[in-house]
Design a protein around this motif. Structure first.
Motif, short mmCIF file in Angstrom:
data_model
loop_
_atom_site.label_atom_id
_atom_site.label_comp_id
_atom_site.label_asym_id
_atom_site.label_seq_id
_atom_site.Cartn_x
_atom_site.Cartn_y
_atom_site.Cartn_z
N ARG A 1 0.71 -1.05 -0.07
CA ARG A 1 -0.02 -0.10 0.01
C ARG A 1 1.12 1.15 0.13
N GLY A 2 2.03 1.03 0.55
CA GLY A 2 2.90 2.39 0.78
C GLY A 2 4.27 2.01 0.84
N ILE A 3 5.20 3.02 0.71
CA ILE A 3 6.65 2.76 0.56
C ILE A 3 7.24 3.90 1.57
N ALA A 4 7.68 3.54 2.86
CA ALA A 4 8.23 4.59 3.53
C ALA A 4 9.75 4.68 3.55
N PHE A 5 10.53 5.68 3.85
CA PHE A 5 11.85 5.91 3.81
C PHE A 5 12.58 6.82 4.65
N GLU A 6 13.55 6.87 4.98
CA GLU A 6 14.26 7.88 5.86
C GLU A 6 15.77 7.61 5.66
N ASP A 7 16.47 8.68 5.72
CA ASP A 7 18.02 8.42 5.63
C ASP A 7 18.28 8.95 6.95
N GLY A 8 19.82 9.13 7.06
CA GLY A 8 20.47 9.52 8.52
C GLY A 8 20.35 8.41 9.30
N ILE A 9 20.66 6.94 8.88
CA ILE A 9 20.70 5.57 9.57
C ILE A 9 22.08 5.48 9.77
N THR A 10 22.52 4.83 10.88
CA THR A 10 23.71 4.33 10.96
C THR A 10 23.60 2.89 11.57
#
Lengths: 411, 411
Positions: A254-263
């Protein structure tokens, strides 16, 4: 005649012009013959300014009770101003603070849960033809202490009021027009969903879709309150959140979530003794470090390697905590990799479609993207990849799972 | 161990640095082994900013209930911040809003009177060793409506709390070091009084001495609460306000108050019919025009001339009201004289010294000042003169009544 709860966030009431605009939206709903309860947040950056003053006085650890005393003024200003605007436009309206609205919470400052709502006062006002404007984010304990509900608290106030008042609908007005298949600021093909289920919204909310707080979604799910996420500026209909997403059932993702700033943090040579693992995560939790994906791989009988993902800004603190617990946990060494991103696909249809994760991995492999970590739930698959590939990966997945194929919901 | 109520006004808590300074003053008092209740106003210009926002929404007539909702946030911010500062400095402190402090008012928004104070919560906190910080200016009605006490409301809160708690003293901290024989900004010889009586302070407060609100003085008089007006920045002792001024008893005139911006309005040929006079003043009151000195002179049996003084900024509105009531009152004409000032001598010793008014007139005549109007009470003589002579007249009176002769109160 229905009973509608409307919630307007900080951006929607950011200045006097916008407050007047919100008054217009409220009056429209009242004009349709509905009883209306409005829940509002603090104006724009008010809360940030108050927090800044508090930090000037007590940089390390301002009293949580006094923070609640301070922050609850933000919403009180908004209810006063919005109610004046409604009255100025010729409507009978009354503002209520959290305690006046009968919102009883547990005795926990900064992050209290709502225990009960005594609705008699609101009901009486509604029955007397008044529009009722309630301060979000706040409540009162049994001992008459002022509390706040933590992040996203105004969403929770709105949903809880809708539940307690047995409202016909709870509309969450925000600065976007609804819930999208993915973030339209990055992905051109992103389109607004007509509906999502509570569980899907929960995953999307937790993954940073940001339009609605997870606690509010949980509350709505528990009390089966239909929510609509919609824009306070545009007139088009938004996204309905309800038990079973009624439309687009065939859509597995139904949807695609994403975020950067990951370690990613990896601990090598961790002894496989009982309690070592929980010891490390307890220490991290005590220091308010949110750990997301956790992967443990056994290297031999005595030791294991452990990887987990965190927000990059928490790296320094994480390393400090690990260094401190080294004597207790006695591991070999720690390695970290930053500039990573998390990309997740969400859909309640996945539970009966075992091939979805495989398809995701294949799409990413075809795009030349290496998967660093994986985590799955019944309705979600999350992957951690290099941040430089994030937008490309989301675009490829958006096409592969046919999220761009349906025409946008008609306005 | 005593119980002290301290009140700090808006200027004293105008920014974070000043709030920290106030915290220091509070801790000093607590360090002397006293139980301390602190009453604070909104920070500096906060109230003005809130009023401005309200006027942007509803320029003509914002709802008084919602104004109270809005304005009470100002003091709530201060109590949160000051309490944080006290805790940061290592002291146990708790903030209370007006309603949490048990301050019950009549059901009148914008200018409510305190009816009762339920002190149990404050007492319990004090007994548990806490410093209690209370929001001034606000209370709650029986119906849990938030009210404000009108101008000078924080002074009233402090004095009312002192009365209800049977406090040993109520200290009003302000930006001056005490009550002066006259305004030291204009008159070099002005000196601080060690003590004044309630009645004298009432006259001085009403005459614009400005350090303490008349309602608060009345309250203190009724409950016999000794007040001390003192500076929040300087350490020197201030002026004690109590039933019988204990020092300087021989001083017949205790202080000289003055203000310019006065206009005299004279109505000629007013019919001496019953009700004409009350009709005119009722109309003026309805339009919120404060009339000060009133003089009526009979010209013949049928008509009278009537003079009264107003603030010059109210002149336009006054003439409008008079024009409107002309048909009802049927007077001949209106004349006005602006650029006037009021100079008043105050002292409870006057009541037994009938020559004081005569002495005042003589001093003014010797200075070549024409007296336009006179009004007297048991402890006050007010004169209206041309504004250009105001400061000179005050200087002459200050010397004539020997107000500059005693050395300033020791610091």
């Amino acid at each position: 005649m229905g009973l509608i709860v409307q919630k307007f966030g900080g951006t929607s009431v950011g200045d006097i012009e916008r407050i007047n605009n919100v008054a217009g939206r409220v009056i429209e709903e009242a004009g349709n013959g509905n009883q209306v309860v409005v829940v509002v947040s603090a104006m724009g950056k008010t809360t940030d300014k108050l927090v800044e003053m508090a930090r000037e006085i007590s940089s390390s650890n301002p009293s949580k009770r006094e923070m609640d005393m301070l922050l609850t003024t933000g919403e009180q200003v908004t209810i006063g101003l919005l109610t004046m605007a409604l009255i100025q436009k010729g409507h009978e309206a009354v503002s209520l603070t959290g305690w006046q609205a009968g919102i009883k919470t547990e005795a926990l400052h900064g992050n209290a849960r709502i225990m009960d709502i005594k609705t008699s006062r609101i009901k009486e006002l509604l029955d007397n033809g008044k529009i009722v404007v309630v301060a979000g984010f706040q409540g009162m304990t049994e001992d008459q202490e002022i509390t706040t509900l933590g992040r996203g608290g105004s969403d929770t106030t709105a949903v809880a009021l809708a539940a307690a008042l047995k409202a016909d609908r709870c509309d969450i007005y925000t600065d976007v027009t609804g819930v999208f298949t993915t973030d339209p600021r990055y992905i051109k093909g992103a389109r607004k969903l007509q509906s999502v289920s509570y569980d899907e919204m929960l995953e999307l909310a937790n993954l940073g879709a940001g339009v609605l707080h997870p606690r509010a979604v949980e509350f709505a799910k528990n009390y089966q309150i239909p929510l609509e996420v919609r824009s306070s500026l545009e007139k088009e209909s938004g996204t309905l959140i309800e038990e079973e997403a009624s439309m687009e059932q065939n859509l597995i993702v139904r949807g695609i979530a994403f975020e950067d700033g990951i370690t990613r943090v990896t601990i090598f040579g961790l002894p496989s003794t009982r309690g070592t693992l929980s010891g490390i995560f307890t220490e991290l939790a005590k220091n308010h470090i949110n750990v997301d994906i956790i992967i443990q791989s056994i290297t031999d009988e005595q030791t294991a390697n452990l990887s987990f993902s965190i927000k990059s800004e928490a790296l320094e603190e994480t390393l400090r905590v690990l260094e401190k617990s080294k004597c207790m946990a006695a591991f070999d060494r720690v390695e970290t990799e930053s500039n990573l991103a998390k990309v997740s696909i969400v859909g309640s249809g996945m539970v009966s479609n075992p091939g979805v994760a495989a398809e995701m991995f294949e799409v990413l492999a075809d795009s030349g993207v290496q998967i660093k970590m994986v985590s799955t739930s019944e309705i979600k698959v999350s992957t951690v990849i290099e941040a430089q590939y994030m937008v490309g990966a989301v675009e490829a997945l958006h096409v592969a799972f046919k999220l761009d194929e349906r025409s946008a919901v008609k306005a």
